[in-house]
Write a protein that holds these residues in place. Structure first.
Motif, PDB file in Angstrom:
ATOM      1  N   GLN A 207      15.498 -13.667   1.760  1.00 43.97           N
ATOM      2  CA  GLN A 207      15.093 -14.937   1.163  1.00 43.97           C
ATOM      3  C   GLN A 207      13.594 -15.116   1.192  1.00 43.97           C
ATOM      4  O   GLN A 207      12.944 -14.901   2.216  1.00 43.97           O
ATOM      5  CB  GLN A 207      15.758 -16.117   1.903  1.00 43.97           C
ATOM      6  CG  GLN A 207      17.195 -16.315   1.522  1.00 43.97           C
ATOM      7  CD  GLN A 207      17.399 -16.379   0.037  1.00 43.97           C
ATOM      8  OE1 GLN A 207      16.718 -17.130  -0.657  1.00 43.97           O
ATOM      9  NE2 GLN A 207      18.305 -15.578  -0.480  1.00 43.97           N
ATOM     10  N   TYR A 208      13.034 -15.570   0.066  1.00 42.95           N
ATOM     11  CA  TYR A 208      11.584 -15.679  -0.056  1.00 42.95           C
ATOM     12  C   TYR A 208      11.180 -17.066  -0.535  1.00 42.95           C
ATOM     13  O   TYR A 208      10.438 -17.779   0.121  1.00 42.95           O
ATOM     14  CB  TYR A 208      11.118 -14.601  -1.041  1.00 42.95           C
ATOM     15  CG  TYR A 208       9.638 -14.501  -1.239  1.00 42.95           C
ATOM     16  CD1 TYR A 208       8.995 -15.285  -2.185  1.00 42.95           C
ATOM     17  CD2 TYR A 208       8.880 -13.611  -0.503  1.00 42.95           C
ATOM     18  CE1 TYR A 208       7.636 -15.193  -2.383  1.00 42.95           C
ATOM     19  CE2 TYR A 208       7.511 -13.499  -0.705  1.00 42.95           C
ATOM     20  CZ  TYR A 208       6.900 -14.286  -1.642  1.00 42.95           C
ATOM     21  OH  TYR A 208       5.556 -14.181  -1.842  1.00 42.95           O
ATOM     22  N   LEU A 209      11.693 -17.444  -1.707  1.00 40.32           N
ATOM     23  CA  LEU A 209      11.236 -18.689  -2.327  1.00 40.32           C
ATOM     24  C   LEU A 209      11.567 -19.902  -1.477  1.00 40.32           C
ATOM     25  O   LEU A 209      10.710 -20.747  -1.221  1.00 40.32           O
ATOM     26  CB  LEU A 209      11.871 -18.825  -3.712  1.00 40.32           C
ATOM     27  CG  LEU A 209      11.586 -20.129  -4.457  1.00 40.32           C
ATOM     28  CD1 LEU A 209      10.105 -20.375  -4.576  1.00 40.32           C
ATOM     29  CD2 LEU A 209      12.227 -20.090  -5.841  1.00 40.32           C
ATOM     30  N   TRP A 210      12.803 -19.968  -1.024  1.00 40.17           N
ATOM     31  CA  TRP A 210      13.200 -21.154  -0.275  1.00 40.17           C
ATOM     32  C   TRP A 210      12.431 -21.308   1.026  1.00 40.17           C
ATOM     33  O   TRP A 210      11.861 -22.366   1.303  1.00 40.17           O
ATOM     34  CB  TRP A 210      14.712 -21.147  -0.049  1.00 40.17           C
ATOM     35  CG  TRP A 210      15.241 -22.362   0.623  1.00 40.17           C
ATOM     36  CD1 TRP A 210      15.802 -22.445   1.863  1.00 40.17           C
ATOM     37  CD2 TRP A 210      15.246 -23.700   0.109  1.00 40.17           C
ATOM     38  NE1 TRP A 210      16.146 -23.736   2.145  1.00 40.17           N
ATOM     39  CE2 TRP A 210      15.820 -24.528   1.081  1.00 40.17           C
ATOM     40  CE3 TRP A 210      14.811 -24.279  -1.092  1.00 40.17           C
ATOM     41  CZ2 TRP A 210      15.978 -25.901   0.909  1.00 40.17           C
ATOM     42  CZ3 TRP A 210      14.969 -25.638  -1.261  1.00 40.17           C
ATOM     43  CH2 TRP A 210      15.548 -26.433  -0.268  1.00 40.17           C
ATOM     44  N   PRO A 211      12.356 -20.248   1.846  1.00 42.01           N
ATOM     45  CA  PRO A 211      11.554 -20.409   3.076  1.00 42.01           C
ATOM     46  C   PRO A 211      10.100 -20.716   2.760  1.00 42.01           C
ATOM     47  O   PRO A 211       9.452 -21.436   3.519  1.00 42.01           O
ATOM     48  CB  PRO A 211      11.686 -19.036   3.764  1.00 42.01           C
ATOM     49  CG  PRO A 211      12.893 -18.416   3.207  1.00 42.01           C
ATOM     50  CD  PRO A 211      12.994 -18.919   1.802  1.00 42.01           C
ATOM     51  N   LEU A 212       9.608 -20.193   1.638  1.00 41.86           N
ATOM     52  CA  LEU A 212       8.220 -20.441   1.289  1.00 41.86           C
ATOM     53  C   LEU A 212       7.941 -21.927   1.163  1.00 41.86           C
ATOM     54  O   LEU A 212       6.944 -22.439   1.669  1.00 41.86           O
ATOM     55  CB  LEU A 212       7.879 -19.725  -0.032  1.00 41.86           C
ATOM     56  CG  LEU A 212       6.470 -19.938  -0.571  1.00 41.86           C
ATOM     57  CD1 LEU A 212       5.465 -19.306   0.360  1.00 41.86           C
ATOM     58  CD2 LEU A 212       6.347 -19.336  -1.965  1.00 41.86           C
ATOM     59  N   ILE A 213       8.852 -22.641   0.473  1.00 40.39           N
ATOM     60  CA  ILE A 213       8.543 -24.040   0.239  1.00 40.39           C
ATOM     61  C   ILE A 213       9.043 -24.957   1.336  1.00 40.39           C
ATOM     62  O   ILE A 213       8.564 -26.083   1.448  1.00 40.39           O
ATOM     63  CB  ILE A 213       9.109 -24.529  -1.113  1.00 40.39           C
ATOM     64  CG1 ILE A 213      10.626 -24.392  -1.148  1.00 40.39           C
ATOM     65  CG2 ILE A 213       8.515 -23.756  -2.252  1.00 40.39           C
ATOM     66  CD1 ILE A 213      11.199 -24.974  -2.404  1.00 40.39           C
ATOM     67  N   VAL A 214       9.988 -24.488   2.126  1.00 38.57           N
ATOM     68  CA  VAL A 214      10.595 -25.429   3.040  1.00 38.57           C
ATOM     69  C   VAL A 214      10.057 -25.332   4.475  1.00 38.57           C
ATOM     70  O   VAL A 214      10.400 -26.152   5.313  1.00 38.57           O
ATOM     71  CB  VAL A 214      12.144 -25.242   2.960  1.00 38.57           C
ATOM     72  CG1 VAL A 214      12.693 -24.624   4.207  1.00 38.57           C
ATOM     73  CG2 VAL A 214      12.822 -26.512   2.584  1.00 38.57           C
ATOM     74  N   THR A 215       9.214 -24.330   4.729  1.00 43.37           N
ATOM     75  CA  THR A 215       8.610 -24.243   6.057  1.00 43.37           C
ATOM     76  C   THR A 215       7.109 -24.455   5.964  1.00 43.37           C
ATOM     77  O   THR A 215       6.468 -24.067   5.006  1.00 43.37           O
ATOM     78  CB  THR A 215       8.867 -22.878   6.718  1.00 43.37           C
ATOM     79  OG1 THR A 215       8.357 -21.851   5.869  1.00 43.37           O
ATOM     80  CG2 THR A 215      10.336 -22.653   6.938  1.00 43.37           C
TER      81      THR A 215
END
Lengths: 275, 439, 301
Positions: A207-215
């Protein structure tokens, strides 16, 4: 040589070439991870391994606090896989062993979840995380991924192949449905559980996009973002040697998981395709 | 039934792990948080400043958090603000200024001294910098890291081509002539590239006192039309396209991609942010010279534009927190802190006293290149909206349009006029939307 | 999905099935359906970055998108990219799986040597391919220049080339997964069919088109769908690392454009509209594939 030997020889040759071609990028990456910063920039590009591997690994590890990244990513990968397995087992059991209203919902639900991958609902989900005060937490990293029917379909397929006699025998012995489920059905599903674990672990690890924006903070970042951070240099050229060392490290856990559960993975897939 | 218990326990445990534990605040300390986008070595300087501040103010705990790039920081700030978890201070890049001004989420910085019962002399800040961030003559955010754009050149290559290594081209006409000589010398295949082509485009307007958008560059009211497809704009793009055809100019991509080519001697001139100075000097095995941005002969004089970011304060802070914020802002204005910031990062110090200290200790005579950017800013006009730089709501998107226009014109896909007209059309639509929504 | 259970296996537990599916359904409704419906709703509004003002604009976001050259460019890039991954990827994987399916020694070893790329994330694939195509020092441009002459060009600065490289990287990323499934599908084809056809004098191509390919259609359909989902959504990391959507928007596929509109430009309306458009595209494609597959499967009988 007989035609058969020719054919075998040609097949081997083709396969070896393919293996070399397909694995070349990673081999090259490993080579670069052994070079020094200057050596990675020579022209013509260098193919001879160097001696800086350990130094690069340490540098990559320190630069992005790889240890912490590994911890966070492991937690969410294993955690999500486990939760999804549990939820899928339960739901598949319900769908295959009981009659109840709404059972026909399974197929539409499947279609819906397949067609609504995260990016299609990314903004509202992000806002939801913010309103739950889950931004920068394990919850935000994991919960949105619990919603998926891959596992339900997988186990449903398998449960349908389990002969009716088994549940009848269990009932005859006075066992309730949950007892049957836990003591017989779940252990029987070992192969499929392993296969699903591999799939979900690799999926979450990637996973890349989701952790990018949510952390927000470095202590909640995941390994994939660590790779991005290794590359994100401001005004100097990227340190390919260090980046590759970091990438190699990042690749290992999913590789290990795949190799360890390889047989179950292949069997699980074979079971899926055998209709 | 045992299974269900396990499941519930497991889910409860998972949820428990999930809740981010709130750090216990030491009794008596006022805690304020600051989200910033300073990574790498700049981030280390930030950490050092924060540490010293906390040591000097034992009743305050300032927590600085690196929250990603400027864009990521702003997006996260918005989500946090809407869920009432915003930090006390946030660093927003200069192109986000109008977004922050229209947000209704901030306490203007100029009001803070009054709110905590103090007075403050805003004239101690460097004027072109404050003018960039002012709205209605007042500072809504605190300038923090400011840079501008200058011309870097390879003195060795200049000498090799028979050019005076101490005289960088001052006009585009001179640059073209120098470029031809450099190409003829065979030392390079291309002469010039830029970082930030969009910013460079905007710089050209400010340097020549040309308006980039209406309503006084968006400063006397929300801009509703861009003016960059004027004759001047076409001239700028046309010049660059023409230079590209002669192989003098080579498009260098966005941001800092062109630096590598300069540092490795593949090009002789680089127009780039002042914040690259330290890195370029360190990474270039040749003598690096600097000069002002090249001008077009026959046009008025303006000033180069400030870039970088400033600090904004979220509204709704308690009195104690406001006081803590104010202590921190006062701390940042101390000359020794401002000097430390400049020396560690290359950004301009925002207070005049720091500039004076630097001059006094001979910092600029040690390395003339550091002086170039200052001289450029301080010697230009500071009284017109055109020279101060443009302010737009959808600035980030408009920059994309500028970049596409430059790329297409330089690649010969569109005529310069068609390229800027296309960009202007798209920009106007966005500006009109923004103005309507943010009335 | 026919109804297999005729009579209740465990009578007397009316509530249990509902309890068993409750967590799954709850999660799906809360984290999937609700946000999606919100996406749909938000697509009909224009709002400020901070949400201080939201205005109903009907279909304007959609109209703007369809009129904008940037969106059309993005859609085109996405189609070309996805098409490459799906068509080239599956063809190549099928060929490799077919080779693997021969009875030769060391089949297991070859399998391992080809499958493991499945474990690589798109971001990892992206960074490795970025390395191979690095400006001025990338090994692939070097080899190509040496083989075919011509100067050393920066592939990543040329729009079409960059799109090609990115597509190749994505296809490579999915090879392991595709090969595993194709191999399983091939191994499911009963030997008798092939042998019978061979006895009848059919050549390898005929066998392939008349027997193998139709019998593979469930697998092919499944893989087409999975690869499509991958190409539309999961490649974000790859694109972000390799090109950031450039050069000049050449690789600005829809998912990347969506990210930019949502998180860089703070344009919720446009981003939501894009989400919905993508959803419609995927749904239509899924339905088409499903119909196509059922028809082919019946044909195969």
């Amino acid at each position: 040589m007989t035609p058969r030997l020719w054919k075998a020889g040609a097949t081997h040759a083709a396969l070896i070439t393919l293996v070399l071609l397909i694995t070349f990028p990673v081999v090259y990456a490993v080579i670069v991870s052994t070079l020094s910063f200057q050596q990675a920039y020579v022209y013509p590009p260098r193919l001879v391994p160097g001696t800086e591997l350990w130094h690069n690994i340490v540098e990559a590890w320190d630069r992005v606090h790889m240890g912490r990244l590994f911890f966070v990513t492991s937690v969410i990968s294993v955690g999500t896989a486990v939760v999804k397995i549990i939820l899928s087992l339960m739901a598949a059991f319900a769908y295959t062993h009981f009659r109840f209203r709404g059972r026909a919902l399974l197929f539409p639900m499947t279609m819906v979840t397949q067609m609504l991958p995260l990016p299609v609902r990314i903004l509202p989900t992000y806002e939801m995380m913010a309103s739950f005060h889950w931004i920068n937490s394990y919850s935000a990293l994991m919960f949105p991924f619990f919603a998926s029917t891959t596992g339900i379909l997988l186990f449903r397929q398998f449960f349908l192949t389990v002969p009716r006699d088994m549940s009848d025998a269990a009932r005859m012995d006075g066992a309730g449905p949950l007892r049957y489920f836990l003591d017989i059905l779940v252990p029987l599903s070992r192969t499929n559980i392993a296969a699903l674990f591999v799939i979900e672990f690799i999926y979450m690890w990637s996973q890349y996009l989701w952790p990018l924006i949510v952390t927000n903070t470095e202590d909640m970042r995941v390994v994939q973002i660590g790779i991005k951070m290794l590359i994100a240099t401001d005004q100097i050229s990227p340190a390919w040697n260090v980046i590759m060392a970091g990438t190699i490290i990042a690749m290992l856990p999913p590789l290990v998981v795949l190799m360890v559960f390889r047989k179950s993975f292949a069997e699980g897939i074979a079971m899926q395709t055998a209709k | 039934m045992k299974f269900k218990n396990w499941l519930l326990a497991g889910l409860a445990l998972a949820l428990g792990v999930c809740m981010v534990p709130q750090a216990a605040v030491a009794a008596g300390k006022v805690e304020i948080t600051w989200w910033h986008a300073m990574s790498g070595s700049n981030g280390k300087v930030v950490d050092a400043i924060v540490k010293d501040f906390n040591a000097a103010h034992p009743d305050i705990e300032l927590k600085a958090l690196y929250t990603g790039s400027y864009e990521e920081t702003l997006t996260k700030y918005i989500a946090a603000y809407r869920s009432h978890t915003a930090p006390t201070i946030v660093q927003s890049y200069e192109v986000g200024t109008q977004t922050m001004l229209s947000s209704g989420a901030v306490t203007p910085v100029y009001q803070i001294p009054g709110m905590v019962g103090e007075t403050w002399d805003w004239a101690q800040y460097v004027i072109p910098i404050t003018h960039y961030y002012e709205s209605g003559g007042n500072l809504w955010s605190l300038p923090f890291n400011s840079s501008s754009e200058i011309l870097y050149y390879n003195k060795d290559l200049f000498a090799k081509a028979g050019l005076d290594p101490n005289r960088p081209p001052q006009t585009w006409e001179e640059l073209e002539a120098d470029g031809k000589k450099l190409l003829a010398s065979g030392a390079v295949k291309h002469v010039l590239s830029f970082g930030w082509p969009d910013w460079t485009f905007e710089q050209m307007f400010a340097v020549h006192n040309q308006l980039f958008a209406n309503h006084d560059n968006g400063r006397s009211g929300l801009a509703t039309k861009v003016l960059f497809n004027s004759d001047f704009g076409v001239k700028v793009i046309d010049t660059w396209a023409r230079l590209a055809k002669q192989n003098i100019f080579i498009y260098g991509g966005p941001e800092y991609s062109a630096n590598a080519a300069f540092q490795s001697g593949q090009i002789a001139i680089l127009i780039q942010s002042t914040s690259s100075l330290a890195g370029i000097e360190k990474g270039s095995p040749f003598k690096v010279g600097t000069g002002f941005l090249p001008r077009f002969e026959g046009y008025p004089r303006g000033n180069s534009v400030i870039g970088g970011a400033s600090l904004w304060v979220t509204k709704g802070q308690s009195k104690a927190q406001l006081r803590a914020v104010w202590e921190f802002f006062k701390y940042l204005a101390q000359p020794k802190v401002a000097v430390e910031w400049h020396k560690g990062t290359g950004y301009f110090p925002s207070v005049n006293s720091a500039v004076q200290d630097l001059l006094g200790e001979g910092w600029f005579s040690k390395d003339q290149n550091y002086l170039t950017a200052f001289l450029q800013i301080l010697s230009g006009r500071r009284d017109t909206a055109a020279a101060t730089g443009v302010r737009m709501g959808p600035f980030v998107q408009v920059r994309e349009f500028e970049r596409t226009a430059i790329e297409k014109a330089v690649a010969g896909q569109l005529s310069p006029k068609a390229a800027v007209d296309e960009a202007a059309r798209k920009a106007d639509q966005l500006l009109a939307d923004f103005a309507k929504l943010n009335r | 999905m026919a109804n297999v259970v005729e009579e209740e296996r465990f009578p007397g537990h009316p509530l249990l099935p509902y309890l068993l599916i409750l967590p799954s359904v709850a999660v799906i409704v809360l984290f999937l359906v609700v946000p999606f419906l919100q996406s749909v709703q938000e697509s009909f509004y224009a709002s400020t970055a901070f949400g201080t003002n939201t205005v109903f604009v009907g279909l304007r976001n959609y109209a703007r998108l369809f009129e904008s050259a940037d969106f059309r460019n993005s859609a085109l890039a996405t189609l070309m990219f996805a098409g490459f991954v799906m068509v080239i990827g599956l063809s190549f994987s099928l060929a490799v799986a077919h080779l693997l399916n021969q009875k030769i020694r060391g089949q297991g070893l070859y399998q391992i040597a080809l499958i493991w790329t499945y474990a690589l994330s798109p971001a990892v694939a992206g960074v490795i391919w970025a390395l191979m195509f690095a400006p001025a020092t990338g090994i692939v441009p070097f080899v190509v220049a040496k083989l075919f002459g011509g100067g050393l060009i920066n592939w990543m600065m040329n729009g079409s080339l960059a799109l090609f490289v990115v597509s190749a990287a994505a296809t490579w990323n999915m090879l392991g997964y595709n090969i595993v499934f194709f191999l399983a599908g091939l191994q499911n084809i009963p030997e008798e069919f092939i042998d019978a056809a061979r006895v009848d004098g059919a050549g390898p191509w005929r066998i392939f088109w008349d027997i193998t390919f139709p019998m593979l259609s469930p697998t092919t359909t499944f893989l087409l769908f999975v690869n499509m989902i991958y190409a539309f959504f999961q490649v974000f990391g790859l694109i972000d690392i390799m090109t950031h959507g450039g050069p000049g928007d050449a690789t600005n596929v829809l998912i990347y454009k969506l990210y930019r509109d949502a998180f860089l430009y703070l344009d919720t309306g446009a981003a939501s509209a894009e989400s919905c458009i993508v959803f419609v595209v995927i749904s239509v494609a899924a339905v088409i594939q499903l119909n196509f597959a059922t028809r082919k499967a019946i044909y195969a009988r």
